[in-house]
Motif scaffolding. Sequence first.
Motif, PDB file in Angstrom:
ATOM      1  N   THR A  16      45.783  38.481  38.175  1.00 43.42           N
ATOM      2  CA  THR A  16      45.886  39.325  39.159  1.00 43.42           C
ATOM      3  C   THR A  16      44.313  40.105  39.217  1.00 43.42           C
ATOM      4  OG1 THR A  16      48.020  39.998  39.119  1.00 43.42           O
ATOM      5  CG2 THR A  16      46.667  41.528  40.263  1.00 43.42           C
ATOM      6  N   ILE A  17      43.563  39.970  40.327  1.00 46.07           N
ATOM      7  CA  ILE A  17      42.217  40.645  39.954  1.00 46.07           C
ATOM      8  C   ILE A  17      42.058  41.748  40.815  1.00 46.07           C
ATOM      9  CG2 ILE A  17      39.606  40.002  40.338  1.00 46.07           C
ATOM     10  CD1 ILE A  17      40.248  37.308  39.960  1.00 46.07           C
TER      11      ILE A  17
ATOM     12  N   PRO B 207      39.163  31.952  36.340  1.00 45.95           N
ATOM     13  CA  PRO B 207      38.592  30.266  36.536  1.00 45.95           C
ATOM     14  C   PRO B 207      37.916  30.438  37.740  1.00 45.95           C
ATOM     15  CG  PRO B 207      41.193  30.430  36.892  1.00 45.95           C
ATOM     16  CD  PRO B 207      40.747  31.719  36.075  1.00 45.95           C
ATOM     17  N   VAL B 208      38.227  31.351  38.746  1.00 41.24           N
ATOM     18  CA  VAL B 208      37.474  31.430  40.030  1.00 41.24           C
ATOM     19  C   VAL B 208      35.827  31.763  39.833  1.00 41.24           C
ATOM     20  CG1 VAL B 208      37.210  32.572  42.380  1.00 41.24           C
ATOM     21  CG2 VAL B 208      39.357  31.949  41.462  1.00 41.24           C
TER      22      VAL B 208
ATOM     23  N   ASP C 299      38.040  26.082  47.971  1.00 37.56           N
ATOM     24  CA  ASP C 299      38.736  26.453  46.762  1.00 37.56           C
ATOM     25  C   ASP C 299      39.921  27.412  46.970  1.00 37.56           C
ATOM     26  OD1 ASP C 299      38.792  28.362  44.250  1.00 37.56           O
ATOM     27  OD2 ASP C 299      37.835  26.496  43.688  1.00 37.56           O
ATOM     28  N   PRO C 300      41.063  27.066  46.653  1.00 40.05           N
ATOM     29  CA  PRO C 300      42.405  27.722  46.782  1.00 40.05           C
ATOM     30  C   PRO C 300      42.214  29.197  46.156  1.00 40.05           C
ATOM     31  CG  PRO C 300      43.009  25.853  45.329  1.00 40.05           C
ATOM     32  CD  PRO C 300      41.365  25.734  46.061  1.00 40.05           C
ATOM     33  N   GLY C 301      41.917  29.216  44.698  1.00 41.28           N
ATOM     34  CA  GLY C 301      41.615  30.277  44.097  1.00 41.28           C
ATOM     35  C   GLY C 301      40.638  31.571  44.728  1.00 41.28           C
ATOM     36  N   LEU C 302      39.703  30.939  45.231  1.00 44.24           N
ATOM     37  CA  LEU C 302      38.713  32.092  46.159  1.00 44.24           C
ATOM     38  C   LEU C 302      39.344  32.321  47.261  1.00 44.24           C
ATOM     39  CD1 LEU C 302      35.983  33.332  46.067  1.00 44.24           C
ATOM     40  CD2 LEU C 302      35.261  31.237  47.512  1.00 44.24           C
ATOM     41  N   ALA C 303      40.283  31.563  47.944  1.00 42.00           N
ATOM     42  CA  ALA C 303      40.880  31.848  49.297  1.00 42.00           C
ATOM     43  C   ALA C 303      41.855  32.997  49.093  1.00 42.00           C
ATOM     44  CB  ALA C 303      41.557  30.768  49.966  1.00 42.00           C
TER      45      ALA C 303
ATOM     46  N   LEU D  79      41.453  35.345  46.945  1.00 33.84           N
ATOM     47  CA  LEU D  79      40.702  36.692  46.592  1.00 33.84           C
ATOM     48  C   LEU D  79      40.007  37.178  48.044  1.00 33.84           C
ATOM     49  CD1 LEU D  79      39.147  35.674  43.203  1.00 33.84           C
ATOM     50  CD2 LEU D  79      41.062  37.350  43.822  1.00 33.84           C
ATOM     51  N   GLY D  80      40.057  36.443  48.895  1.00 34.70           N
ATOM     52  CA  GLY D  80      39.690  36.734  50.264  1.00 34.70           C
ATOM     53  C   GLY D  80      38.690  35.948  50.729  1.00 34.70           C
TER      54      GLY D  80
END
Length: 498
Positions: free
Chosen positions: A3-4, A56-57, A87-91, A93-94
């Motif tokens: 969680t970021i 990882p992002v 990138d699903p990780g970046l998605a 986060l917005g």
Amino acid sequence: MNTIATLQGTAVAAAPADQLPHSIEAEQQLLGAILTNNDLYDRIASVIGPQHFYDPVHAKIFETAAARITKNALASPVTLKAFLEDDPGLAELGGAAYLARLAGAAISAFAARDYAQMIYDMAIRRELIAVGRDIADRATRMDVTSEPREQIVMAEQTLYSLAEQGQADSGFQSFLKAVTDAVQVANAAYQRDGGLAGVSTGLIDMDKKLGGLHRSDLLILAGRPSMGKTSLATNIAFNIAKAYKKGITHDGSEGAVNGGVVGFYSLEMSAEQLAARILSEASEVPSEQIRRGDMTEAEFRRFVEAAKALESCPLFIDDTPALPISQLAARARRLKRTHGLDVLIVDYLQLVRPASAKDSRVNEVSEITQGLKAIAKELDIPVIALSQLSRQVESREDKRPQLSDLRESGSIEQDADVVMFVFREEYYKEREKPGDHDLEAMAKWQEEMEKLHGRAEVIIGKQRHGPIGTVDLSFEGRFTRFGNLVKPWQNGGGGDSF
């Protein structure tokens, strides 16, 4: 994924008590600074890499930005968007808006290196925690095959790797990093005198054929007894240690810019005997005279002066007999940590013990050669291992050795990057001396002996990165010294250079 907290001030959920050390904010601030000012990357590239980021992002953003900057292309939220929008990780986060927020909240440039150091230190702490847990876990498990002594060696290896590279387990690396490393090696060779990619042996013709001693290579130097294997190995060790010069290497770290620190495992001869050989070569006093103390005043003066000159040579000798391969590796790691290590020589391979008894000698030798190759790769140094040859050489008409003569295991040939054979035809011709009554045969024999006198061959039977062939060297038996052979066209006639 973790969680970021976004840069808009979203609260972070309370972390568990045993949360691994990390700082999401430091990673965000550093990435923002790089995306705003690409020149900052050069300042922090030597401190951290993508593997040091907790998230990882963030690691992916850093790696993509680094790839563009090293190609002299702009790395900004706009340019990176095209590479990371799927990138699903970046998605999560917005998406691309997150990149813009990173750049928008960037810190001032002077603090970038401090943040980079903070991220690196936390990554090392996480690795240390993982290593500690792994050591505790292995020690707790009562396994018959895993002895405490082996666990200590394994733990030492992991900790060494962590100290040297900032990560205990390197795993896969991107092709970009591998290509960059290859270009740096080629650039260093281009800028170095003689254009050698590796450490110079001090023997010109051998260097031309091998391109020097390459990092992470296992070189086998084989020969029958009395051919001069140990002499050639000590000559090379002495040449490298004598030429040692410290400075800043091509990757920006401090190390050997010429020559190197040499580790010599002498499993057959004592350290004192080996030192006497090196002193014989340096002082030009025959080794048997040194042993007997039978020297003239001039020779003794040369001997003492050579000993003084050699005091500062970074040549370290370990003459512990029957060393297991695991102990050999542990001692090499320790030497690299304490004094540095650029070349390792093992005299000789068949006297090294396997870590545990095997069902056959072939499997034991296989474990030893694989262990030596692993040392070369782990410590990123060339390892020269001397090896005996089988007796079948003696039964042939042509006594020149070949790969099939390597004793006890095909794995020696298989695991080695370079296989070299020392061959002195003079040694065999000397034993063919005819009787004094046969004058014609005696004249012919003397003529042949004159041609062969003071000459040796190093036959390169295998080389992964270059050509095979023969290197002619001079050999002066009195001083057990190999040297460069002067070609007839270099001085208008025959002759040897010593």
